[in-house]
Design a protein around this motif. Structure first.
Motif, PDB file in Angstrom:
ATOM      1  N   ARG A   1       0.820  -1.215   0.000  1.00 11.84           N
ATOM      2  CA  ARG A   1       0.000   0.000   0.000  1.00 11.84           C
ATOM      3  C   ARG A   1       0.854   1.265   0.000  1.00 11.84           C
ATOM      4  NH1 ARG A   1      -5.513  -1.245   3.398  1.00 11.84           N
ATOM      5  NH2 ARG A   1      -5.727  -3.377   2.651  1.00 11.84           N
ATOM      6  N   ASP A   2       2.123   1.117   0.325  1.00 10.20           N
ATOM      7  CA  ASP A   2       3.054   2.244   0.392  1.00 10.20           C
ATOM      8  C   ASP A   2       2.536   3.423   1.205  1.00 10.20           C
ATOM      9  OD1 ASP A   2       5.417   3.521   0.113  1.00 10.20           O
ATOM     10  OD2 ASP A   2       5.094   4.178  -1.952  1.00 10.20           O
ATOM     11  N   VAL A   3       2.172   3.122   2.444  1.00  7.75           N
ATOM     12  CA  VAL A   3       1.849   4.184   3.388  1.00  7.75           C
ATOM     13  C   VAL A   3       2.835   4.062   4.553  1.00  7.75           C
ATOM     14  CG1 VAL A   3      -0.594   4.313   2.800  1.00  7.75           C
ATOM     15  CG2 VAL A   3       0.154   2.716   4.577  1.00  7.75           C
ATOM     16  N   ALA A   4       3.102   5.169   5.213  1.00  2.91           N
ATOM     17  CA  ALA A   4       4.023   5.128   6.344  1.00  2.91           C
ATOM     18  C   ALA A   4       3.254   5.390   7.617  1.00  2.91           C
ATOM     19  CB  ALA A   4       5.114   6.179   6.171  1.00  2.91           C
ATOM     20  N   MET A   5       3.521   4.592   8.631  1.00  4.86           N
ATOM     21  CA  MET A   5       2.747   4.703   9.858  1.00  4.86           C
ATOM     22  C   MET A   5       3.584   5.141  11.039  1.00  4.86           C
ATOM     23  SD  MET A   5       0.638   1.252   9.427  1.00  4.86           S
ATOM     24  CE  MET A   5       2.059   0.452   8.736  1.00  4.86           C
ATOM     25  N   VAL A   6       2.995   5.993  11.864  1.00  4.45           N
ATOM     26  CA  VAL A   6       3.605   6.333  13.143  1.00  4.45           C
ATOM     27  C   VAL A   6       2.563   6.065  14.205  1.00  4.45           C
ATOM     28  CG1 VAL A   6       4.803   8.072  14.495  1.00  4.45           C
ATOM     29  CG2 VAL A   6       4.790   8.247  12.010  1.00  4.45           C
ATOM     30  N   PHE A   7       2.849   5.156  15.094  1.00  2.00           N
ATOM     31  CA  PHE A   7       1.896   4.843  16.145  1.00  2.00           C
ATOM     32  C   PHE A   7       2.427   5.296  17.490  1.00  2.00           C
ATOM     33  CE2 PHE A   7       0.613   1.399  13.081  1.00  2.00           C
ATOM     34  CZ  PHE A   7      -0.552   2.046  12.707  1.00  2.00           C
ATOM     35  N   GLN A   8       1.520   5.307  18.450  1.00  2.00           N
ATOM     36  CA  GLN A   8       1.899   5.691  19.808  1.00  2.00           C
ATOM     37  C   GLN A   8       2.952   4.728  20.350  1.00  2.00           C
ATOM     38  OE1 GLN A   8      -1.454   5.960  22.374  1.00  2.00           O
ATOM     39  NE2 GLN A   8      -0.202   6.028  24.219  1.00  2.00           N
ATOM     40  N   ASN A   9       2.729   3.451  20.108  1.00  2.00           N
ATOM     41  CA  ASN A   9       3.706   2.465  20.553  1.00  2.00           C
ATOM     42  C   ASN A   9       4.617   2.086  19.400  1.00  2.00           C
ATOM     43  OD1 ASN A   9       2.602   2.333  23.170  1.00  2.00           O
ATOM     44  ND2 ASN A   9       0.913   1.140  22.286  1.00  2.00           N
TER      45      ASN A   9
ATOM     46  N   GLY B   1      10.683  10.324  12.392  1.00  2.00           N
ATOM     47  CA  GLY B   1      11.636  10.542  11.311  1.00  2.00           C
ATOM     48  C   GLY B   1      11.722   9.323  10.396  1.00  2.00           C
ATOM     49  N   ARG B   2      11.684   8.148  11.004  1.00  2.00           N
ATOM     50  CA  ARG B   2      11.804   6.945  10.199  1.00  2.00           C
ATOM     51  C   ARG B   2      10.593   6.777   9.272  1.00  2.00           C
ATOM     52  NH1 ARG B   2      12.609   1.512  13.283  1.00  2.00           N
ATOM     53  NH2 ARG B   2      10.373   1.762  13.411  1.00  2.00           N
ATOM     54  N   ALA B   3       9.431   7.184   9.787  1.00  2.00           N
ATOM     55  CA  ALA B   3       8.241   7.086   8.930  1.00  2.00           C
ATOM     56  C   ALA B   3       8.259   8.154   7.852  1.00  2.00           C
ATOM     57  CB  ALA B   3       6.987   7.224   9.782  1.00  2.00           C
ATOM     58  N   MET B   4       8.796   9.322   8.210  1.00  2.00           N
ATOM     59  CA  MET B   4       8.676  10.454   7.310  1.00  2.00           C
ATOM     60  C   MET B   4       9.818  10.543   6.301  1.00  2.00           C
ATOM     61  SD  MET B   4       7.053  13.207   9.924  1.00  2.00           S
ATOM     62  CE  MET B   4       5.931  14.028   8.818  1.00  2.00           C
ATOM     63  N   ILE B   5      10.814   9.718   6.465  1.00  2.00           N
ATOM     64  CA  ILE B   5      11.973   9.826   5.593  1.00  2.00           C
ATOM     65  C   ILE B   5      11.671   9.342   4.171  1.00  2.00           C
ATOM     66  CG2 ILE B   5      13.048   7.567   6.061  1.00  2.00           C
ATOM     67  CD1 ILE B   5      15.674   9.394   6.452  1.00  2.00           C
ATOM     68  N   ARG B   6      10.712   8.453   4.099  1.00  2.00           N
ATOM     69  CA  ARG B   6      10.298   8.018   2.767  1.00  2.00           C
ATOM     70  C   ARG B   6       9.299   9.019   2.232  1.00  2.00           C
ATOM     71  NH1 ARG B   6       7.228   3.586   2.151  1.00  2.00           N
ATOM     72  NH2 ARG B   6       6.575   3.259   4.297  1.00  2.00           N
TER      73      ARG B   6
END
Ligand SMILES: Nc1ncnc2c1ncn2[C@@H]1O[C@H](COP(=O)(O)OP(=O)(O)OP(=O)(O)O)[C@@H](O)[C@H]1O
Ligand SMILES: [Mg+2]
Length: 403
Positions: free
Chosen positions: A76-84, A146-151
Protein backbone atom coordinates in the motif's frame (compact mmCIF):
# COMPACT_ATOMS: atom_id res chain seq x y z
CA UNK A 1 1.34 11.05 -2.83
CA UNK A 2 -2.29 10.33 -3.37
CA UNK A 3 -5.80 10.97 -2.26
CA UNK A 4 -7.34 8.54 0.20
CA UNK A 5 -11.02 7.77 0.25
CA UNK A 6 -13.43 5.82 2.39
CA UNK A 7 -16.62 4.73 0.70
CA UNK A 8 -19.32 3.47 3.08
CA UNK A 9 -16.77 1.64 5.15
CA UNK A 10 -17.90 -0.54 8.01
CA UNK A 11 -15.84 -2.52 10.48
CA UNK A 12 -17.25 -5.15 12.79
CA UNK A 13 -14.97 -6.98 15.22
CA UNK A 14 -16.12 -10.49 16.08
CA UNK A 15 -19.86 -10.84 15.79
CA UNK A 16 -21.14 -7.59 17.16
CA UNK A 17 -18.61 -4.86 17.97
CA UNK A 18 -19.29 -2.23 15.34
CA UNK A 19 -16.17 -0.09 15.48
CA UNK A 20 -16.78 1.98 12.34
CA UNK A 21 -20.15 2.55 10.69
CA UNK A 22 -20.86 3.70 7.18
CA UNK A 23 -17.80 5.94 6.94
CA UNK A 24 -17.57 8.00 3.75
CA UNK A 25 -14.74 10.48 3.60
CA UNK A 26 -12.68 11.89 0.75
CA UNK A 27 -9.18 13.12 1.63
CA UNK A 28 -7.68 15.05 -1.29
CA UNK A 29 -4.07 14.60 -2.32
CA UNK A 30 -1.75 16.51 0.00
CA UNK A 31 -4.27 17.27 2.74
CA UNK A 32 -3.59 16.87 6.45
CA UNK A 33 -6.83 15.69 7.98
CA UNK A 34 -7.31 14.95 11.67
CA UNK A 35 -9.66 12.26 12.97
CA UNK A 36 -10.75 13.19 16.46
CA UNK A 37 -13.22 11.83 19.00
CA UNK A 38 -13.45 10.24 22.42
CA UNK A 39 -11.85 6.94 23.35
CA UNK A 40 -13.33 3.98 21.51
CA UNK A 41 -14.99 5.98 18.74
CA UNK A 42 -13.15 4.07 15.99
CA UNK A 43 -10.24 6.34 15.04
CA UNK A 44 -7.50 3.74 15.26
CA UNK A 45 -9.66 1.20 13.49
CA UNK A 46 -10.23 3.61 10.59
CA UNK A 47 -6.50 4.19 10.28
CA UNK A 48 -5.59 0.51 10.53
CA UNK A 49 -7.98 -0.29 7.71
CA UNK A 50 -6.12 2.18 5.48
CA UNK A 51 -2.81 0.61 6.48
CA UNK A 52 -4.12 -2.87 5.76
CA UNK A 53 -3.78 -4.05 9.36
CA UNK A 54 -7.52 -4.70 9.70
CA UNK A 55 -9.83 -6.40 7.27
CA UNK A 56 -12.59 -4.11 6.00
CA UNK A 57 -15.98 -5.66 6.75
CA UNK A 58 -17.90 -3.68 4.14
CA UNK A 59 -17.28 -0.81 1.73
CA UNK A 60 -14.16 0.31 -0.08
CA UNK A 61 -10.97 2.17 0.71
CA UNK A 62 -8.99 3.73 -2.11
CA UNK A 63 -5.47 5.07 -2.14
CA UNK A 64 -5.11 7.09 -5.31
CA UNK A 65 -7.40 5.34 -7.75
CA UNK A 66 -6.68 1.85 -6.46
CA UNK A 67 -9.12 -0.02 -4.29
CA UNK A 68 -6.84 -1.43 -1.59
CA UNK A 69 -9.27 -3.72 0.25
CA UNK A 70 -7.42 -6.86 -0.77
CA UNK A 71 -3.92 -5.42 -0.85
CA UNK A 72 -1.41 -6.50 1.83
CA UNK A 73 0.08 -3.68 3.96
CA UNK A 74 3.51 -3.71 2.29
CA UNK A 75 1.95 -3.04 -1.13
CA UNK A 76 0.00 0.00 0.00
CA UNK A 77 3.05 2.24 0.39
CA UNK A 78 1.85 4.18 3.39
CA UNK A 79 4.02 5.13 6.34
CA UNK A 80 2.75 4.70 9.86
CA UNK A 81 3.60 6.33 13.14
CA UNK A 82 1.90 4.84 16.14
CA UNK A 83 1.90 5.69 19.81
CA UNK A 84 3.71 2.46 20.55
CA UNK A 85 6.55 2.70 18.15
CA UNK A 86 9.38 0.23 17.90
CA UNK A 87 12.91 1.17 17.00
CA UNK A 88 15.72 -1.24 16.24
CA UNK A 89 17.56 -1.27 19.58
CA UNK A 90 20.91 -2.38 18.20
CA UNK A 91 21.04 0.14 15.40
CA UNK A 92 22.10 3.75 15.83
CA UNK A 93 19.68 6.59 15.19
CA UNK A 94 21.37 7.07 11.83
CA UNK A 95 20.81 3.42 10.93
CA UNK A 96 17.25 3.48 12.21
CA UNK A 97 16.48 6.46 10.01
CA UNK A 98 18.25 5.17 6.94
CA UNK A 99 16.84 1.65 7.09
CA UNK A 100 13.63 2.30 5.12
CA UNK A 101 15.70 3.93 2.37
CA UNK A 102 18.20 1.09 2.19
CA UNK A 103 15.34 -1.27 1.53
CA UNK A 104 14.48 0.93 -1.39
CA UNK A 105 17.97 0.77 -2.81
CA UNK A 106 18.75 4.49 -2.87
CA UNK A 107 22.35 5.61 -3.40
CA UNK A 108 24.46 6.18 -0.27
CA UNK A 109 24.70 9.83 -1.12
CA UNK A 110 20.92 10.27 -1.41
CA UNK A 111 20.41 8.36 1.79
CA UNK A 112 22.88 10.52 3.65
CA UNK A 113 21.27 13.72 2.36
CA UNK A 114 17.85 12.65 3.45
CA UNK A 115 18.91 11.36 6.87
CA UNK A 116 20.68 14.62 7.63
CA UNK A 117 17.76 16.68 6.46
CA UNK A 118 15.19 14.84 8.56
CA UNK A 119 17.58 14.82 11.55
CA UNK A 120 17.93 18.58 11.22
CA UNK A 121 14.18 19.14 11.08
CA UNK A 122 13.60 16.90 14.08
CA UNK A 123 16.64 18.20 15.98
CA UNK A 124 18.28 14.81 16.16
CA UNK A 125 21.63 15.69 14.58
CA UNK A 126 23.60 15.10 17.76
CA UNK A 127 21.82 11.84 18.42
CA UNK A 128 22.67 10.25 15.07
CA UNK A 129 25.50 8.04 16.40
CA UNK A 130 23.56 6.96 19.52
CA UNK A 131 21.37 3.92 20.08
CA UNK A 132 17.71 4.17 21.16
CA UNK A 133 18.52 3.05 24.70
CA UNK A 134 20.59 6.21 25.14
CA UNK A 135 17.74 8.55 24.19
CA UNK A 136 14.93 10.20 26.13
CA UNK A 137 11.34 9.17 25.40
CA UNK A 138 10.77 12.31 23.37
CA UNK A 139 13.90 11.76 21.29
CA UNK A 140 12.90 8.17 20.60
CA UNK A 141 9.50 9.34 19.48
CA UNK A 142 11.15 11.79 17.10
CA UNK A 143 13.30 9.03 15.64
CA UNK A 144 10.15 6.96 15.07
CA UNK A 145 8.52 9.93 13.33
CA UNK A 146 11.64 10.54 11.31
CA UNK A 147 11.80 6.94 10.20
CA UNK A 148 8.24 7.09 8.93
CA UNK A 149 8.68 10.45 7.31
CA UNK A 150 11.97 9.83 5.59
CA UNK A 151 10.30 8.02 2.77
CA UNK A 152 7.89 9.76 0.47
CA UNK A 153 4.99 7.37 0.53
CA UNK A 154 1.45 7.87 -0.75
CA UNK A 155 0.30 8.84 2.71
CA UNK A 156 1.34 9.19 6.32
CA UNK A 157 -0.87 7.59 8.93
CA UNK A 158 -0.30 8.87 12.45
CA UNK A 159 -2.02 7.46 15.51
CA UNK A 160 -1.56 9.73 18.53
CA UNK A 161 2.14 10.04 17.77
CA UNK A 162 2.68 12.69 20.43
CA UNK A 163 0.84 11.18 23.36
CA UNK A 164 3.99 9.93 25.09
CA UNK A 165 5.56 13.36 25.16
CA UNK A 166 5.40 16.00 27.86
CA UNK A 167 3.28 19.09 27.20
CA UNK A 168 6.06 21.36 25.99
CA UNK A 169 7.66 18.89 23.64
CA UNK A 170 4.25 18.02 22.35
CA UNK A 171 3.45 21.58 21.35
CA UNK A 172 6.83 21.86 19.68
CA UNK A 173 6.48 18.56 17.81
CA UNK A 174 2.98 19.49 16.73
CA UNK A 175 4.33 22.62 15.10
CA UNK A 176 7.09 20.55 13.50
CA UNK A 177 4.61 18.12 12.01
CA UNK A 178 2.69 21.08 10.62
CA UNK A 179 5.84 22.55 9.07
CA UNK A 180 7.00 19.22 7.73
CA UNK A 181 3.61 18.73 6.16
CA UNK A 182 3.81 22.11 4.45
CA UNK A 183 7.25 21.26 3.15
CA UNK A 184 6.55 17.72 1.96
CA UNK A 185 2.85 17.98 1.13
CA UNK A 186 2.20 14.29 1.73
CA UNK A 187 -1.42 13.31 2.35
CA UNK A 188 -1.66 12.74 6.09
CA UNK A 189 -4.30 11.19 8.32
CA UNK A 190 -3.63 12.13 11.90
CA UNK A 191 -5.55 10.54 14.76
CA UNK A 192 -5.91 12.13 18.18
CA UNK A 193 -8.46 12.44 20.97
CA UNK A 194 -7.09 15.87 21.82
CA UNK A 195 -9.27 18.53 20.25
CA UNK A 196 -6.66 21.26 20.64
CA UNK A 197 -4.22 19.16 18.64
CA UNK A 198 -6.93 18.55 16.07
CA UNK A 199 -7.83 22.20 15.71
CA UNK A 200 -4.27 23.49 15.45
CA UNK A 201 -2.97 20.83 13.10
CA UNK A 202 -5.83 19.87 10.81
CA UNK A 203 -6.59 21.52 7.52
CA UNK A 204 -9.85 19.74 8.03
CA UNK A 205 -11.03 17.91 11.10
CA UNK A 206 -13.31 14.87 11.10
CA UNK A 207 -15.16 14.37 14.37
CA UNK A 208 -16.21 10.81 15.18
CA UNK A 209 -18.47 9.40 17.86
CA UNK A 210 -19.30 5.74 18.43
CA UNK A 211 -18.02 4.71 15.04
CA UNK A 212 -19.96 7.39 13.21
CA UNK A 213 -18.65 10.46 11.48
CA UNK A 214 -20.37 13.53 12.95
CA UNK A 215 -18.94 16.33 10.87
CA UNK A 216 -15.95 17.07 8.65
CA UNK A 217 -14.95 20.70 8.23
CA UNK A 218 -12.19 23.26 8.58
CA UNK A 219 -11.45 23.97 12.26
CA UNK A 220 -13.07 27.40 12.27
CA UNK A 221 -16.21 26.03 10.66
CA UNK A 222 -16.48 23.30 13.31
CA UNK A 223 -16.10 25.92 15.99
CA UNK A 224 -18.60 28.37 14.52
CA UNK A 225 -21.11 26.00 13.04
CA UNK A 226 -21.02 22.67 14.81
CA UNK A 227 -23.45 20.20 13.25
CA UNK A 228 -24.79 19.00 16.58
CA UNK A 229 -24.49 19.07 20.35
CA UNK A 230 -21.75 16.51 20.39
CA UNK A 231 -19.44 18.44 18.08
CA UNK A 232 -20.33 21.70 19.83
CA UNK A 233 -19.39 20.23 23.21
CA UNK A 234 -16.32 18.39 22.02
CA UNK A 235 -14.64 21.24 20.15
CA UNK A 236 -13.52 24.16 22.30
CA UNK A 237 -11.94 24.33 25.72
CA UNK A 238 -13.37 25.00 28.22
CA UNK A 239 -16.42 23.45 26.58
CA UNK A 240 -19.50 25.27 25.34
CA UNK A 241 -22.15 25.90 28.03
CA UNK A 242 -25.56 24.36 27.38
CA UNK A 243 -28.91 24.98 29.03
CA UNK A 244 -32.59 24.46 28.30
CA UNK A 245 -34.56 27.40 27.01
CA UNK A 246 -37.96 28.22 25.60
CA UNK A 247 -38.57 30.30 22.50
CA UNK A 248 -40.92 33.25 22.67
CA UNK A 249 -41.80 35.28 19.63
CA UNK A 250 -42.76 38.78 20.58
CA UNK A 251 -43.56 41.98 18.73
CA UNK A 252 -40.02 43.25 19.28
CA UNK A 253 -38.21 40.04 18.29
CA UNK A 254 -37.39 36.48 19.30
CA UNK A 255 -36.31 35.69 22.85
CA UNK A 256 -35.23 32.61 24.73
CA UNK A 257 -36.34 32.36 28.33
CA UNK A 258 -35.00 30.02 30.98
CA UNK A 259 -34.96 29.29 34.70
CA UNK A 260 -36.49 31.83 37.04
CA UNK A 261 -37.70 34.35 34.46
CA UNK A 262 -34.39 35.22 32.80
CA UNK A 263 -34.33 35.85 29.08
CA UNK A 264 -32.01 36.74 26.21
CA UNK A 265 -32.91 38.33 22.92
CA UNK A 266 -31.76 36.46 19.82
CA UNK A 267 -29.82 38.83 17.58
CA UNK A 268 -29.85 39.14 13.82
CA UNK A 269 -26.80 36.96 13.14
CA UNK A 270 -28.14 34.20 15.36
CA UNK A 271 -31.51 34.35 13.62
CA UNK A 272 -29.86 34.10 10.24
CA UNK A 273 -28.00 30.97 11.41
CA UNK A 274 -31.21 29.47 12.77
CA UNK A 275 -34.16 30.70 10.69
CA UNK A 276 -36.31 27.87 12.06
CA UNK A 277 -36.58 29.82 15.32
CA UNK A 278 -39.45 31.81 13.91
CA UNK A 279 -42.38 29.46 14.12
CA UNK A 280 -41.14 27.85 17.34
CA UNK A 281 -43.03 30.08 19.76
CA UNK A 282 -43.45 28.23 23.06
CA UNK A 283 -41.17 25.36 22.10
CA UNK A 284 -38.20 24.18 24.11
CA UNK A 285 -34.68 23.92 22.78
CA UNK A 286 -31.09 23.65 23.87
CA UNK A 287 -29.09 26.86 23.97
CA UNK A 288 -25.31 26.87 23.73
CA UNK A 289 -22.81 29.65 24.40
CA UNK A 290 -19.04 29.43 24.59
CA UNK A 291 -17.09 30.58 27.68
CA UNK A 292 -15.13 33.10 25.62
CA UNK A 293 -18.40 34.78 24.60
CA UNK A 294 -19.39 35.52 28.17
CA UNK A 295 -17.94 38.54 29.94
CA UNK A 296 -18.46 40.22 33.26
CA UNK A 297 -20.99 42.94 32.33
CA UNK A 298 -19.08 45.36 34.55
CA UNK A 299 -16.25 45.23 31.99
CA UNK A 300 -18.42 45.85 28.94
CA UNK A 301 -19.37 49.47 28.46
CA UNK A 302 -23.00 49.72 27.45
CA UNK A 303 -23.66 45.97 27.69
CA UNK A 304 -27.25 45.79 26.42
CA UNK A 305 -29.89 44.71 28.93
CA UNK A 306 -31.40 42.22 26.50
CA UNK A 307 -28.15 40.25 26.36
CA UNK A 308 -27.41 39.62 30.03
CA UNK A 309 -27.80 36.77 32.42
CA UNK A 310 -27.33 36.40 36.17
CA UNK A 311 -25.10 33.82 37.74
CA UNK A 312 -23.92 32.89 41.21
CA UNK A 313 -20.13 32.81 41.20
CA UNK A 314 -18.70 29.58 42.61
CA UNK A 315 -15.04 29.62 41.70
CA UNK A 316 -12.53 31.90 40.04
CA UNK A 317 -9.36 30.61 38.39
CA UNK A 318 -6.92 33.41 37.71
CA UNK A 319 -4.72 32.58 34.73
CA UNK A 320 -2.79 35.82 34.37
CA UNK A 321 -4.27 36.80 31.03
CA UNK A 322 -7.86 36.05 32.02
CA UNK A 323 -9.94 34.69 34.82
CA UNK A 324 -11.97 31.54 34.28
CA UNK A 325 -15.13 32.00 36.31
CA UNK A 326 -17.40 29.10 37.21
CA UNK A 327 -20.92 30.15 38.05
CA UNK A 328 -24.36 28.73 38.40
CA UNK A 329 -27.39 29.87 36.48
CA UNK A 330 -30.97 29.02 37.44
CA UNK A 331 -31.74 27.04 34.33
CA UNK A 332 -32.33 23.40 33.60
CA UNK A 333 -29.09 21.69 32.57
CA UNK A 334 -28.88 19.65 29.41
CA UNK A 335 -28.25 15.99 29.97
CA UNK A 336 -28.20 14.12 26.70
CA UNK A 337 -26.27 11.05 25.62
CA UNK A 338 -23.71 13.28 23.99
CA UNK A 339 -23.22 15.36 27.12
CA UNK A 340 -22.99 12.22 29.24
CA UNK A 341 -20.39 10.80 26.92
CA UNK A 342 -18.26 13.91 27.12
CA UNK A 343 -18.61 13.94 30.93
CA UNK A 344 -17.70 10.25 31.02
CA UNK A 345 -14.61 11.04 29.01
CA UNK A 346 -13.66 13.57 31.69
CA UNK A 347 -14.28 11.40 34.76
CA UNK A 348 -16.83 9.57 36.90
CA UNK A 349 -17.44 12.37 39.38
CA UNK A 350 -18.48 14.65 36.52
CA UNK A 351 -21.39 12.26 35.96
CA UNK A 352 -22.79 12.26 39.48
CA UNK A 353 -22.42 16.03 39.73
CA UNK A 354 -24.45 16.35 36.53
CA UNK A 355 -27.23 14.26 38.01
CA UNK A 356 -27.32 16.33 41.17
CA UNK A 357 -27.68 19.59 39.28
CA UNK A 358 -30.41 18.23 37.11
CA UNK A 359 -32.54 17.60 40.17
CA UNK A 360 -32.04 21.16 41.36
CA UNK A 361 -32.31 22.87 37.96
CA UNK A 362 -28.92 24.48 38.28
CA UNK A 363 -26.64 24.77 35.30
CA UNK A 364 -22.92 25.06 35.71
CA UNK A 365 -21.46 27.73 33.43
CA UNK A 366 -17.91 28.70 32.67
CA UNK A 367 -16.96 32.16 31.48
CA UNK A 368 -13.60 33.57 30.46
CA UNK A 369 -13.63 37.04 31.94
CA UNK A 370 -11.13 39.86 31.87
CA UNK A 371 -8.73 39.85 34.84
CA UNK A 372 -10.28 43.08 36.10
CA UNK A 373 -13.62 41.36 36.64
CA UNK A 374 -14.91 42.46 40.05
CA UNK A 375 -16.88 39.19 40.43
CA UNK A 376 -16.51 37.48 43.81
CA UNK A 377 -17.10 33.96 45.05
CA UNK A 378 -20.57 33.56 46.50
CA UNK A 379 -21.92 36.72 44.88
CA UNK A 380 -24.25 37.19 41.96
CA UNK A 381 -22.66 38.53 38.80
CA UNK A 382 -24.22 40.14 35.75
CA UNK A 383 -22.85 38.49 32.65
CA UNK A 384 -22.90 39.93 29.14
CA UNK A 385 -23.42 37.57 26.20
CA UNK A 386 -21.44 38.56 23.08
CA UNK A 387 -23.23 39.40 19.85
CA UNK A 388 -23.85 36.43 17.58
CA UNK A 389 -22.75 33.91 20.22
CA UNK A 390 -25.89 31.88 20.87
CA UNK A 391 -26.36 28.53 19.16
CA UNK A 392 -29.54 26.48 19.22
CA UNK A 393 -30.01 22.73 19.13
CA UNK A 394 -32.98 20.44 18.72
CA UNK A 395 -34.16 18.87 21.97
CA UNK A 396 -34.68 15.45 20.48
CA UNK A 397 -31.94 14.95 17.92
CA UNK A 398 -29.32 17.35 19.25
CA UNK A 399 -28.84 18.71 15.72
CA UNK A 400 -28.04 22.40 15.50
CA UNK A 401 -30.91 24.45 14.14
CA UNK A 402 -29.51 25.58 10.84
CA UNK A 403 -30.62 27.11 7.56
N1 LIG B 1 -9.08 -6.13 17.95
C1 LIG B 1 -10.28 -5.78 18.43
N2 LIG B 1 -11.22 -6.70 18.75
C2 LIG B 1 -12.43 -6.36 19.22
N3 LIG B 1 -12.83 -5.09 19.40
C3 LIG B 1 -11.94 -4.12 19.11
C4 LIG B 1 -10.64 -4.40 18.62
N4 LIG B 1 -9.99 -3.23 18.42
C5 LIG B 1 -10.87 -2.27 18.78
N5 LIG B 1 -12.04 -2.77 19.19
C6 LIG B 1 -13.23 -2.03 19.62
O1 LIG B 1 -13.62 -1.19 18.55
C7 LIG B 1 -14.01 0.10 19.02
C8 LIG B 1 -13.15 1.17 18.38
O2 LIG B 1 -11.82 1.03 18.82
P1 LIG B 1 -10.62 1.96 18.34
O3 LIG B 1 -9.37 1.38 18.88
O4 LIG B 1 -10.72 2.15 16.88
O5 LIG B 1 -10.98 3.31 19.10
P2 LIG B 1 -10.16 4.68 19.19
O6 LIG B 1 -11.07 5.75 18.72
O7 LIG B 1 -8.86 4.56 18.52
O8 LIG B 1 -9.97 4.86 20.78
P3 LIG B 1 -8.70 5.42 21.63
O9 LIG B 1 -8.84 6.91 21.63
O10 LIG B 1 -8.98 4.86 22.99
O11 LIG B 1 -7.45 4.93 21.01
C9 LIG B 1 -13.91 0.03 20.53
O12 LIG B 1 -15.19 -0.27 21.03
C10 LIG B 1 -12.94 -1.09 20.77
O13 LIG B 1 -13.20 -1.70 22.00
MG1 LIG C 1 -6.87 4.59 19.21
Amino acid sequence: MARVSFDQVRKVYGDDTVAVQDLSLEIPDGELIVLVGPSGCGKTTALRMVAGLEVITEGEIRIGDRVVNGLPPRDRDVAMVFQNYALYPHKTVYENLSFPLKLRKLSRRDIDDRVRRIARVLELEEQLPRKPGQLSGGQRQRVAMGRAMIREPYAYLMDEPLSNLDAKLRTQMRAEIGLLHKELGVTTIYVTHDQVEAMTLGERVAVMRRGELQQVAAPQELYNRPANLFVAGFIGSPAMNFFLGRVSEEADGIWVSFGDGQRLEVDEHERSLAPALSGMDGKGLIVGVRPEHLQDAALVSGAPANRRLKGLVKLRELLGSEVVVHFEVQAAPVVTDAVLEIAEDVDESALSELDHRRQERRTHFVGRFGVDSPSKDGETAEIAVAAGALRFFDLESGARLAA
